[in-house]
Design a protein around this motif. Structure first.
Motif, PDB file in Angstrom:
ATOM      1  N   ASP A 149       0.862  -1.183   0.000  1.00 30.57           N
ATOM      2  CA  ASP A 149       0.000   0.000   0.000  1.00 30.57           C
ATOM      3  C   ASP A 149       0.899   1.233   0.000  1.00 30.57           C
ATOM      4  O   ASP A 149       1.675   1.435   0.937  1.00 30.57           O
ATOM      5  CB  ASP A 149      -0.886  -0.021   1.252  1.00 30.57           C
ATOM      6  CG  ASP A 149      -1.867   1.114   1.328  1.00 30.57           C
ATOM      7  OD1 ASP A 149      -1.729   2.108   0.574  1.00 30.57           O
ATOM      8  OD2 ASP A 149      -2.798   1.026   2.155  1.00 30.57           O
ATOM      9  N   ASP A 151       0.233   4.160   0.620  1.00 31.10           N
ATOM     10  CA  ASP A 151      -0.071   5.084   1.716  1.00 31.10           C
ATOM     11  C   ASP A 151       0.307   4.552   3.095  1.00 31.10           C
ATOM     12  O   ASP A 151       0.246   5.279   4.080  1.00 31.10           O
ATOM     13  CB  ASP A 151      -1.564   5.443   1.701  1.00 31.10           C
ATOM     14  CG  ASP A 151      -1.951   6.221   0.457  1.00 31.10           C
ATOM     15  OD1 ASP A 151      -1.121   7.021  -0.025  1.00 31.10           O
ATOM     16  OD2 ASP A 151      -3.079   6.017  -0.042  1.00 31.10           O
ATOM     17  N   ASP A 152       0.672   3.287   3.177  1.00 26.74           N
ATOM     18  CA  ASP A 152       1.081   2.702   4.443  1.00 26.74           C
ATOM     19  C   ASP A 152       2.570   2.974   4.650  1.00 26.74           C
ATOM     20  O   ASP A 152       3.398   2.614   3.807  1.00 26.74           O
ATOM     21  CB  ASP A 152       0.806   1.198   4.434  1.00 26.74           C
ATOM     22  CG  ASP A 152       1.196   0.541   5.738  1.00 26.74           C
ATOM     23  OD1 ASP A 152       0.351   0.502   6.643  1.00 26.74           O
ATOM     24  OD2 ASP A 152       2.366   0.082   5.843  1.00 26.74           O
ATOM     25  N   GLU A 153       2.925   3.587   5.772  1.00 30.55           N
ATOM     26  CA  GLU A 153       4.309   3.991   6.021  1.00 30.55           C
ATOM     27  C   GLU A 153       5.284   2.805   6.002  1.00 30.55           C
ATOM     28  O   GLU A 153       6.364   2.884   5.409  1.00 30.55           O
ATOM     29  CB  GLU A 153       4.407   4.717   7.359  1.00 30.55           C
ATOM     30  CG  GLU A 153       5.777   5.281   7.642  1.00 30.55           C
ATOM     31  CD  GLU A 153       5.840   6.081   8.949  1.00 30.55           C
ATOM     32  OE1 GLU A 153       6.944   6.191   9.496  1.00 30.55           O
ATOM     33  OE2 GLU A 153       4.795   6.563   9.407  1.00 30.55           O
ATOM     34  N   THR A 154       4.898   1.711   6.638  1.00 32.33           N
ATOM     35  CA  THR A 154       5.768   0.533   6.656  1.00 32.33           C
ATOM     36  C   THR A 154       5.968  -0.025   5.250  1.00 32.33           C
ATOM     37  O   THR A 154       7.094  -0.349   4.852  1.00 32.33           O
ATOM     38  CB  THR A 154       5.186  -0.554   7.582  1.00 32.33           C
ATOM     39  OG1 THR A 154       5.052  -0.008   8.903  1.00 32.33           O
ATOM     40  CG2 THR A 154       6.072  -1.788   7.619  1.00 32.33           C
ATOM     41  N   ASP A 155       4.881  -0.134   4.490  1.00 28.96           N
ATOM     42  CA  ASP A 155       4.994  -0.636   3.114  1.00 28.96           C
ATOM     43  C   ASP A 155       5.854   0.290   2.271  1.00 28.96           C
ATOM     44  O   ASP A 155       6.683  -0.172   1.480  1.00 28.96           O
ATOM     45  CB  ASP A 155       3.612  -0.774   2.470  1.00 28.96           C
ATOM     46  CG  ASP A 155       2.856  -1.988   2.968  1.00 28.96           C
ATOM     47  OD1 ASP A 155       3.389  -2.746   3.805  1.00 28.96           O
ATOM     48  OD2 ASP A 155       1.705  -2.185   2.512  1.00 28.96           O
TER      49      ASP A 155
END
Length: 186
Positions: A149, A151-155
């Motif tokens: 994703d 928008d997902d910081e970890t991704d």
């Protein structure tokens, strides 16, 4: 051969340099050409390969390194990908293919960041896996992230290699395969 020559439609005045410039312009400017030259369009038809949907993947290249791989069809669970040793083999085969073949091409094209749609063809007699590039896409949110994703910081840190680089981690890309229906994305 003659059939292949007939199937390749190219603008008569185009050169390899113009085509490379168009690819660079599209990658850098989201499809808009900065060149004052006439647009060059090519249609390339190639041999059809039957690909098992479970063996289609999206690879993320950042700063010249294959950082992440996702199964392409993010709305499916493929039990054959969950068998013991398969995920490791997918990662090894696609990473070795990237390092030995694809990285140099992207470097020649001055594309340190890209999205690659990849396939693996399995020979039913020998079991040998043959990886290949299906399509090259621009890096960023215009290209879907499949099981990652944007928008997902970890991704995002995985895709851009931020976490691994900071921690001196494993050089292999992170592979995402949906293990349950809850992990699929629609």
């Amino acid at each position: 051969d003659d059939l292949e020559a007939e199937l390749r439609l190219r603008h008569v005045g185009s050169s390899a340099q113009q085509q490379q410039q168009q690819v660079e312009d599209e990658a850098n400017l989201g499809g808009a050409s900065s060149s004052s030259e006439a647009e060059v369009m090519s249609v390339v038809l190639r041999e059809w390969w039957d690909i098992a949907p479970s063996f289609e993947f999206r690879g993320f290249v950042f700063n010249g390194r294959l950082t992440a791989i996702s199964q392409y069809n993010a709305d499916q669970v493929y039990p054959e990908l969950l068998a013991a040793g398969v995920a490791g083999r997918i990662t090894d085969v696609l990473n070795a293919f990237y390092v030995s073949s694809v990285a140099q091409v992207l470097e020649l094209m001055s594309l340190p960041n890209a999205i690659l749609d990849l396939g693996i063809s399995a020979d039913p007699e020998t079991g040998k896996w043959t990886p290949f590039v299906i399509e090259l896409n621009s890096f960023g949110t215009r290209s879907g992230a499949c099981l990652f994703d944007w928008d997902d910081e970890t991704d995002y840190e995985i895709i851009t290699n931020t976490t691994t680089a900071r921690m001196g981690g494993d050089p292999l890309p992170v592979l995402r395969i949906a293990k349950t229906e809850d992990e699929t994305r629609v």
